[in-house]
Each structure stands twice: as structure tokens, then as C-alpha cells.
Design a protein around this motif. Structure first.
Motif, PDB file in Angstrom:
ATOM      1  N   ALA A 320      -2.307   4.848   3.715  1.00 23.55           N
ATOM      2  CA  ALA A 320      -2.003   6.063   2.949  1.00 23.55           C
ATOM      3  C   ALA A 320      -0.609   5.975   2.330  1.00 23.55           C
ATOM      4  N   ILE A 321       0.356   5.510   3.105  1.00 20.47           N
ATOM      5  CA  ILE A 321       1.714   5.352   2.577  1.00 20.47           C
ATOM      6  C   ILE A 321       1.716   4.348   1.435  1.00 20.47           C
ATOM      7  N   ASP A 322       0.988   3.254   1.629  1.00 17.48           N
ATOM      8  CA  ASP A 322       0.954   2.213   0.596  1.00 17.48           C
ATOM      9  C   ASP A 322       0.297   2.703  -0.683  1.00 17.48           C
ATOM     10  N   SER A 323      -0.668   3.630  -0.562  1.00 17.90           N
ATOM     11  CA  SER A 323      -1.334   4.147  -1.756  1.00 17.90           C
ATOM     12  C   SER A 323      -0.387   4.999  -2.608  1.00 17.90           C
ATOM     13  N   TYR A 324       0.579   5.633  -1.974  1.00 20.19           N
ATOM     14  CA  TYR A 324       1.567   6.448  -2.698  1.00 20.19           C
ATOM     15  C   TYR A 324       2.812   5.650  -3.055  1.00 20.19           C
ATOM     16  N   TYR A 325       3.237   4.803  -2.126  1.00 19.70           N
ATOM     17  CA  TYR A 325       4.427   3.987  -2.358  1.00 19.70           C
ATOM     18  C   TYR A 325       4.102   2.525  -2.032  1.00 19.70           C
ATOM     19  N   PRO A 326       3.451   1.838  -2.968  1.00 19.09           N
ATOM     20  CA  PRO A 326       3.031   0.451  -2.703  1.00 19.09           C
ATOM     21  C   PRO A 326       4.190  -0.410  -2.227  1.00 19.09           C
ATOM     22  N   CYS A 330       3.829  -2.182   4.384  1.00 19.21           N
ATOM     23  CA  CYS A 330       2.642  -1.427   4.799  1.00 19.21           C
ATOM     24  C   CYS A 330       1.384  -2.288   4.677  1.00 19.21           C
TER      25      CYS A 330
END
Length: 404
Positions: A320-326, A330
Motif C-alpha cells: 500500500a505504501i509503495d502504491s502511493y510512494y513507489p 517497500c
């Protein structure tokens, strides 16, 4: 009194957590958790007695390749499936690319993009069949004039008995061209392989018919279906159920055709790839030793669910973090959380068993030195015994024992 109250409160909180995780749709999705038990491990005596017949092994191509999972010797070359989506061959101590599966990727933490070929098998016409964990089942031409040309036999979108394949693993080809292969788990990918240790098994043994191009499920609900091999007369096939320390026998013809039974259970470790010796017996490398705590938690489905859910939550948060802040951290973390390579089950012992067609262990070879460990496949080449592993960053080799 205070200790008792604390203990009761802890129990209540734990029960509430179990109840919450049980009803809330958190990863791993579509998984169930039921109680089961494994047959006790056979004692390390007689044909299973420990020895050091595999000691003195060496590491070849250290840090030049990663995870030589499947091995096969063909016309003067040793073929291997490795991380990065490649099948290679080794000739005159040189690594030569043969075929690439998957796409370009930034690193092995993106193996779902890179591709990850696992099992491989040469048919009598010299074609190599490869099971890639993320891209399906392929038939590859290794002739020098057509090197690397591949035909996809099974894709990851093919619906087989209501489900697409999720983790193609091992493959063997019969003399009539029929292809038998395993789908290790119907719910989890290879990078989520650690979940399969805790959830109920959904692995399958399948048959691909090259004439109709259709697949048939022969066995299902296996706890990580793995290596497959045909008997010498092709009257039956055996399949490893890695996480239950046993091997199944499926009859292909005769009065018991289309039925299965336990070939051998109670193995002292996890069976992986299987290979016949050409004389009626099978070689069975044990990739992992049995772990006492894993024997216990099979009887506690709620504990298994808790561990799997906690892993799933960690995985979900990282993605989820990577989807917003690649970011690479992550991505690597999500890959690490559920992958077998992050598991604490690594073995320091090297063990290979020989089992006859009646399911009886007749010999075993071992090493406790730790120089080479976690072996999943073997290949005999003259007086050498090559040793593959999905985890190692080298290819193992040792002198072939005289009684091998």
C-alpha cells in the motif's frame, strides 16, 4: 491474584484478536485453516543412518548465478533453471544463456516480472519442458539453429477445473508426449510461498494432453505439490507433497488406474524434485529438515491463521505504501515478507534418499558439513554428482559415491 488476572486478560485479548482476524477479510485471501498431523519421522537408522558420503563437495560459479533449481544433463551440457527468468547451460566451465522467460526487471525482488523457471525435463526428441512459476508451462527448442524458441503450453490465465494455475513447479514427459506437472498452490504465488506453510494445501497434480491441448487435474489439495517422476514402465507417477514430508503414487493404468495412495510418508525432511535412477528406483533430495515447532502448529489452525494473517498484514502495508510512494525498500520488503528465502527453516544438512518402486528406502547419502545444503535437485554426470538449490548462489558438486 494479580498474575492470574493478567493471564486471563492476555487470554481474552488473544481470543479477541483471533476472532477479529478470522472474520475480517485480510490477506491471505481464499485460504482455510484446519487441523492435521504428519506421520512421525522415520528413525535415522538402517538405510537412513547418517553418514558423510556427500562431504567434500565444492561450490561452482559462486556469486555468478542464483538458485539453480532444476538440473538436466543433455548432449555434453548441464542445463539449469536459475533466478532472473533464465535457463542456462554449462559447457567447458562457461555459463551460456539458453532461454529467457518473463520481462526485464530491476532486480530479483521483482521475480514476478523477471520470471522464475523451476522444474525442467528433456523429452526423447531433445526438447526441454520448463515450468515457470509466474508465466506457465513451456516447450523449448535447444537446437543450435533454433536455440531458445519456445511454445507456451499452459498460460497463467488458463482455467483448469475452475482455477488458473498459480505456481507451476515441476514437470515430466511420458513417452506418448503427455506432460505431467504440478501447481504447488492454487492461492499463492512463489513470492508468497511462506504462506503455504501455514494454510491448508491447495496444490495439484495435472496432466497436459498435447493432442487436445487440455489439462486434467489428477490430484488436488496437496500441501505444496512439488517434484514429479514417472515409474520406469510408466504405469504410475509419484508426486512430492513437500510440506507433509510424504510422496504420493498415482496409478496411470492397470486395475488401480486413476486412483492414488501414499507412496511413502514419515520422511525425515521435505522432498523436492524427484528423479528415477534408470533401474527402478527414485532419488529423493530433502531440501529441509523437519522442525519440531512446525510439527506442533499443524494441530493448531488458529495459531497458523494468526501467523499467516500477520504476515499478510505486513505485506499489505508495504504494498500500500509503495502504491502511493513507489520506493525500492517497500518492494524489497514485500518480496521478503512472504518468500521462502526469508524463512527460518534453512537446513545445514545435505540428504539424498533412494526409494524403490515399492516405496521402501534402500539407501541414503548425507553430509553435515554445511558446505552444500538445502538441495532440491541432483544430476549424475559421470563420476560427478551435481546439486541444485533454489536458495544457493552457487552450483554444488561432489564426487559420486561408489554406491550411488
Amino acid at each position: 491474584m494479580g498474575c492470574l488476572k493478567c493471564f486471563l486478560n492476555t487470554g481474552i485479548y488473544f481470543a479477541a484478536l483471533i476472532g477479529f482476524l478470522a472474520i475480517v477479510p485480510l490477506p491471505p485471501f481464499n485460504s482455510t485453516f484446519t487441523k492435521y498431523s504428519n506421520a512421525p519421522a522415520k528413525p535415522l537408522t538402517g538405510p537412513l543412518a547418517l553418514n558423510e558420503k556427500l562431504s567434500g563437495g565444492k561450490r561452482l560459479f559462486e556469486n555468478e548465478l542464483k538458485g539453480p533449481e532444476g538440473l538436466w544433463y543433455h548432449e555434453g551440457a548441464l542445463y539449469a533453471s536459475i533466478h532472473g527468468g533464465h535457463v542456462i547451460k554449462i559447457v567447458d566451465d562457461k555459463i551460456i544463456p539458453v532461454v529467457k522467460f518473463g520481462k526485464l526487471c530491476d532486480g530479483l525482488y521483482e521475480e514476478h516480472i523477471c520470471g522464475r523457471p523451476l522444474g525442467l525435463y528433456f523429452d526423447k526428441k531433445g526438447f526441454i519442458y520448463v515450468a515457470d512459476a509466474y508465466y506457465g508451462l513451456f516447450k523449448v527448442n535447444v537446437n543450435s539453429t533454433h536455440m531458445g524458441e519456445k511454445e507456451q503450453l499452459v498460460s497463467m490465465t488458463d482455467i483448469i477445473d475452475g482455477k488458473p494455475p498459480n505456481l507451476p513447479n515441476s514437470v515430466v514427459v511420458a513417452s506418448d508426449g503427455s506432460v505431467y506437472w504440478t501447481d504447488s498452490d492454487s492461492n499463492h504465488k512463489l513470492h508468497d510461498g511462506l504462506y503455504t506453510v501455514f494454510v491448508d494445501g491447495t496444490g495439484r497434480l495435472l496432466k497436459y494432453d498435447p493432442k487436445t491441448k487440455k489439462n486434467t487435474v489428477l490430484m488436488k489439495n496437496l500441501q505444496f505439490a512439488n517434484g514429479v517422476e514417472l515409474s520406469l514402465d510408466e504405469s504410475f507417477i509419484i508426486v512430492a507433497e513437500t510440506l507433509k514430508y510424504q510422496i504420493h503414487k498415482y496409478y496411470l493404468n492397470g486395475p488401480k488406474a486413476q486412483t492414488s495412495e501414499i507412496f511413502i510418508d514419515g520422511l525425515p525432511g521435505s522432498p523436492d524434485n524427484l528423479k528415477k535412477d534408470g533401474k527402478g528406483s527414485f532419488y529423493v533430495p530433502l531440501i529441509l529438515e523437519r522442525q519440531a515447532y512446525m510439527e506442533i502448529i499443524t494441530n493448531y489452525p488458529n495459531v497458523r491463521m494468526l501467523v499467516a494473517k500477520l504476515l499478510g498484514i505486513a505485506d499489505y502495508i508495504l504494498l500500500a505504501i509503495d502504491s502511493y510512494y513507489p520506493n525500492i525498500y517497500c518492494k524489497k520488503g514485500a518480496h521478503w515478507v512472504g518468500h521462502f528465502e526469508s524463512s527460518p527453516f534453512a537446513s545445514k544438512k545435505l540428504s539424498i534418499l533412494k526409494i524403490n518402486e515399492k516405496g521402501v528406502i534402500t539407501s541414503s547419502w548425507h553430509s553435515t558439513s554445511g558446505v552444500i545444503a538445502s538441495i532440491c535437485d541432483i544430476e549424475v554426470v559421470g563420476d560427478k554428482l551435481y546439486l541444485g538449490s533454489p536458495f544457493n548462489n552457487y552450483l554444488g558438486v561432489t564426487e559420486r559415491p561408489k554406491d550411488f
